[in-house]
Design a protein around this motif. Structure first.
Motif, mmCIF file in Angstrom:
data_model
loop_
_atom_site.group_PDB
_atom_site.id
_atom_site.type_symbol
_atom_site.label_atom_id
_atom_site.label_comp_id
_atom_site.label_asym_id
_atom_site.label_seq_id
_atom_site.Cartn_x
_atom_site.Cartn_y
_atom_site.Cartn_z
ATOM 1 N N LYS A 53 0.042 -35.667 -17.759
ATOM 2 C CA LYS A 53 -0.390 -34.870 -19.138
ATOM 3 C C LYS A 53 -1.704 -35.066 -19.310
ATOM 4 N N LYS A 54 -2.414 -34.039 -19.539
ATOM 5 C CA LYS A 54 -4.009 -34.132 -19.694
ATOM 6 C C LYS A 54 -4.144 -34.021 -21.207
ATOM 7 N N ARG A 55 -4.916 -35.088 -21.506
ATOM 8 C CA ARG A 55 -5.197 -35.178 -23.136
ATOM 9 C C ARG A 55 -6.015 -34.066 -23.496
ATOM 10 N N VAL A 56 -6.098 -33.554 -24.491
ATOM 11 C CA VAL A 56 -6.860 -32.509 -25.121
ATOM 12 C C VAL A 56 -7.343 -32.909 -26.562
ATOM 13 N N ILE A 57 -8.508 -32.272 -26.998
ATOM 14 C CA ILE A 57 -9.024 -32.691 -28.299
ATOM 15 C C ILE A 57 -8.614 -31.653 -29.357
ATOM 16 N N PHE A 58 -7.532 -31.765 -29.939
ATOM 17 C CA PHE A 58 -7.019 -30.564 -30.758
ATOM 18 C C PHE A 58 -7.682 -30.127 -31.804
ATOM 19 N N ASP A 59 -8.750 -30.825 -32.384
ATOM 20 C CA ASP A 59 -9.696 -30.411 -33.322
ATOM 21 C C ASP A 59 -10.350 -28.930 -32.796
ATOM 22 N N GLU A 60 -10.552 -29.024 -31.315
ATOM 23 C CA GLU A 60 -11.216 -27.828 -30.564
ATOM 24 C C GLU A 60 -10.314 -26.629 -30.856
ATOM 25 N N ILE A 61 -8.724 -26.791 -30.679
ATOM 26 C CA ILE A 61 -7.785 -25.814 -30.937
ATOM 27 C C ILE A 61 -7.846 -25.546 -32.510
ATOM 28 N N GLU A 62 -7.959 -26.168 -33.200
ATOM 29 C CA GLU A 62 -8.108 -25.808 -34.707
ATOM 30 C C GLU A 62 -9.275 -25.020 -35.157
ATOM 31 N N ARG A 63 -10.141 -25.337 -34.352
ATOM 32 C CA ARG A 63 -11.305 -24.539 -34.604
ATOM 33 C C ARG A 63 -11.246 -22.971 -34.170
ATOM 34 N N LEU A 64 -10.287 -22.819 -33.017
ATOM 35 C CA LEU A 64 -10.199 -21.473 -32.823
ATOM 36 C C LEU A 64 -9.385 -20.575 -33.683
ATOM 37 N N LYS A 65 -8.759 -21.183 -34.581
ATOM 38 C CA LYS A 65 -7.690 -20.437 -35.297
ATOM 39 C C LYS A 65 -8.710 -19.500 -36.346
ATOM 40 N N GLY A 66 -8.131 -18.087 -36.515
ATOM 41 C CA GLY A 66 -8.389 -17.282 -37.329
ATOM 42 C C GLY A 66 -7.577 -16.841 -38.460
ATOM 43 N N ARG B 229 -2.455 -21.887 -22.297
ATOM 44 C CA ARG B 229 -2.459 -23.507 -22.434
ATOM 45 C C ARG B 229 -1.214 -23.705 -23.269
ATOM 46 N N LEU B 230 -0.408 -24.783 -22.983
ATOM 47 C CA LEU B 230 0.835 -25.081 -23.682
ATOM 48 C C LEU B 230 0.445 -26.716 -23.999
ATOM 49 N N ILE B 231 0.617 -27.129 -25.219
ATOM 50 C CA ILE B 231 0.276 -28.257 -25.735
ATOM 51 C C ILE B 231 1.148 -28.945 -26.446
ATOM 52 N N ILE B 232 1.638 -30.053 -26.123
ATOM 53 C CA ILE B 232 2.618 -30.744 -26.726
ATOM 54 C C ILE B 232 2.101 -31.853 -27.566
ATOM 55 N N ASN B 233 2.777 -32.021 -29.111
ATOM 56 C CA ASN B 233 2.338 -33.059 -30.049
ATOM 57 C C ASN B 233 0.902 -33.175 -30.278
ATOM 58 N N ARG B 234 -0.006 -31.857 -30.358
ATOM 59 C CA ARG B 234 -1.223 -31.909 -30.541
ATOM 60 C C ARG B 234 -2.021 -32.694 -29.694
ATOM 61 N N GLN B 235 -1.656 -33.426 -28.475
ATOM 62 C CA GLN B 235 -2.379 -34.204 -27.765
ATOM 63 C C GLN B 235 -2.388 -34.197 -26.439
ATOM 64 N N ASN B 236 -1.274 -33.426 -25.729
ATOM 65 C CA ASN B 236 -1.066 -33.655 -24.263
ATOM 66 C C ASN B 236 -1.006 -32.079 -23.683
ATOM 67 N N CYS B 237 -1.638 -31.714 -22.819
ATOM 68 C CA CYS B 237 -1.719 -30.210 -22.412
ATOM 69 C C CYS B 237 -0.727 -30.256 -20.968
ATOM 70 N N LEU B 238 0.313 -29.618 -21.156
ATOM 71 C CA LEU B 238 1.392 -29.417 -19.967
ATOM 72 C C LEU B 238 0.946 -28.477 -18.955
ATOM 73 N N ILE B 239 0.155 -27.276 -19.682
ATOM 74 C CA ILE B 239 -0.310 -26.125 -18.642
ATOM 75 C C ILE B 239 -1.613 -25.754 -19.216
ATOM 76 N N ASP B 240 -2.632 -25.622 -18.076
ATOM 77 C CA ASP B 240 -3.772 -24.920 -18.457
ATOM 78 C C ASP B 240 -4.271 -24.094 -17.230
ATOM 79 N N TYR B 241 -4.099 -22.719 -17.327
ATOM 80 C CA TYR B 241 -4.372 -21.990 -16.316
ATOM 81 C C TYR B 241 -5.010 -20.634 -16.531
ATOM 82 N N ARG B 242 -5.846 -20.299 -15.772
ATOM 83 C CA ARG B 242 -6.664 -19.009 -15.771
ATOM 84 C C ARG B 242 -5.978 -17.793 -14.912
#
Length: 335
Positions: free
Chosen positions: A85-98, A270-283
């Motif tokens: 599982k790839k770690r993700v900085i969830f603050d980056e996701i929070e900043r995307l929220k409109g 992207r699919l992220i679990i528990n605000r910390q691990n990225c299961l899917i990340d694809y273009r």
């Protein structure tokens, strides 16, 4: 079968009396080693496994180069790393929220009006959650027992969806479908489309298009001990990416909740679990193979027969336009 286009090393073993199956492809485990199924027996002379269409070319003759006894004992454990599982900085996701487009706790009967059901689904509310299971009384119309429920409004091309998922049965399969529309661009409820009843082929080989990600699967007599999630594109059932499973089959009996976050930014998923691990990340940028990426569309949950699961705290945001431009140009982390 082996394929010309993909050099592969395959290791498969089973002990029918113990209900133990092991499968490794190129050193990677595809079955949770802690999972056991009921002892089984083979009937007839062969077991067939269906391979879905792809651009790979089958080799009709396969040469067996090694016998099982030729493999050193324990080799599959030393060469088979699990999906990471790839770690993700969830603050980056929070900043995307409109703008918040929809918010529901999914804890009361009024929530039912915001969802449309396809197939024999029984929806009820317990412990402040919306619980889905197969309705046995409706099986005459659909003998399979699988079903979908769709949020009734179309989501934009760029969105963030969050929900909490709790498996309540040891066996089953759950997925999220999204960017779903008719193949000609209509919404999925258009009267010109064929009526759907929860049967799988209606969603993957029918007259609607969609992406889906499987995040929970424990099917002892179909895919025992499965440890990988799949991102697929339909119609066609094209496998775009494989990642770790959100809930390992061996832990399904614990009935623990997980927080899931689905992020769709243009062609990036992207699919992220528990605000910390990225299961899917694809273009989805290989238009010559899979067609152009899908834009807006409906989102929904799908369960196979026998699955009992609870959902709560469902939210959807539109992604900020200014942030979206900067993030789409950011390369995907490969760590």
């Amino acid at each position: 079968k082996l394929f010309k286009a993909v050099p592969a090393s395959l290791f498969l073993s089973w002990d029918a009396s113990r209900g133990k199956v092991e499968l490794y492809l190129n050193g990677r485990s595809f079955i949770d080693p802690d999972v056991r199924i009921k002892p089984f027996q083979f009937k007839g002379n062969a077991i067939a496994y269906r391979l879905y269409p792809s651009e790979l070319v089958r080799l009709e003759k396969v040469q067996v180069r090694h016998r099982y006894s030729d493999y050193p004992k324990g080799i599959h454990h030393s060469v088979a790393p699990s999906f990471e599982k790839k770690r993700v900085i969830f603050d980056e996701i929070e900043r995307l929220k409109g703008q918040l487009l929809y918010h529901s706790s999914l804890d009361q009967e009024e929530c039912r009006n915001n969802w449309s059901a396809e197939g024999p689904v029984h929806i009820f509310f317990a412990n402040q959650k919306m619980v889905l299971r197969t309705d046995r009384k409706l099986l005459k119309a659909n003998g399979k027992g699988h079903f979908n429920i769709w949020y009734r409004k179309i989501l934009p091309e760029n969105f963030i969806a969050e929900w909490t998922y709790t498996p309540l049965s040891k066996q089953g399969l759950s997925m999220v479908m999204f960017a779903a529309k008719g193949n000609q661009g209509t919404d999925i409820w258009d009267g010109m489309l064929k009526k759907r009843s929860g049967i799988f082929k209606e969603y993957v080989f029918g007259d609607i298009r969609n992406y889906y990600v499987t995040y929970y699967s424990n099917l002892p007599f179909y895919q025992p001990g499965r440890i990988h999630s799949n991102l697929r594109k339909n119609p066609g059932l094209y496998l775009l990416q494989t990642g770790p499973m959100a809930i390992p089959a061996a832990l399904s009996h614990q009935k623990e909740s997980v927080d899931l976050c689905l992020v769709k930014q243009g062609n990036r998923i992207r699919l992220i679990i528990n605000r910390q691990n990225c299961l899917i990340d694809y273009r989805d940028d290989q238009s010559s193979r899979y067609g152009v990426h899908f834009s807006d569309g409906a989102i929904g949950f799908r369960q196979m027969a026998g699955t009992v699961a609870a959902y709560s705290r469902f939210k959807v945001w539109e992604i900020k336009r200014i942030e979206r431009r900067s993030m789409e140009n950011k390369p995907i982390s490969r760590n």
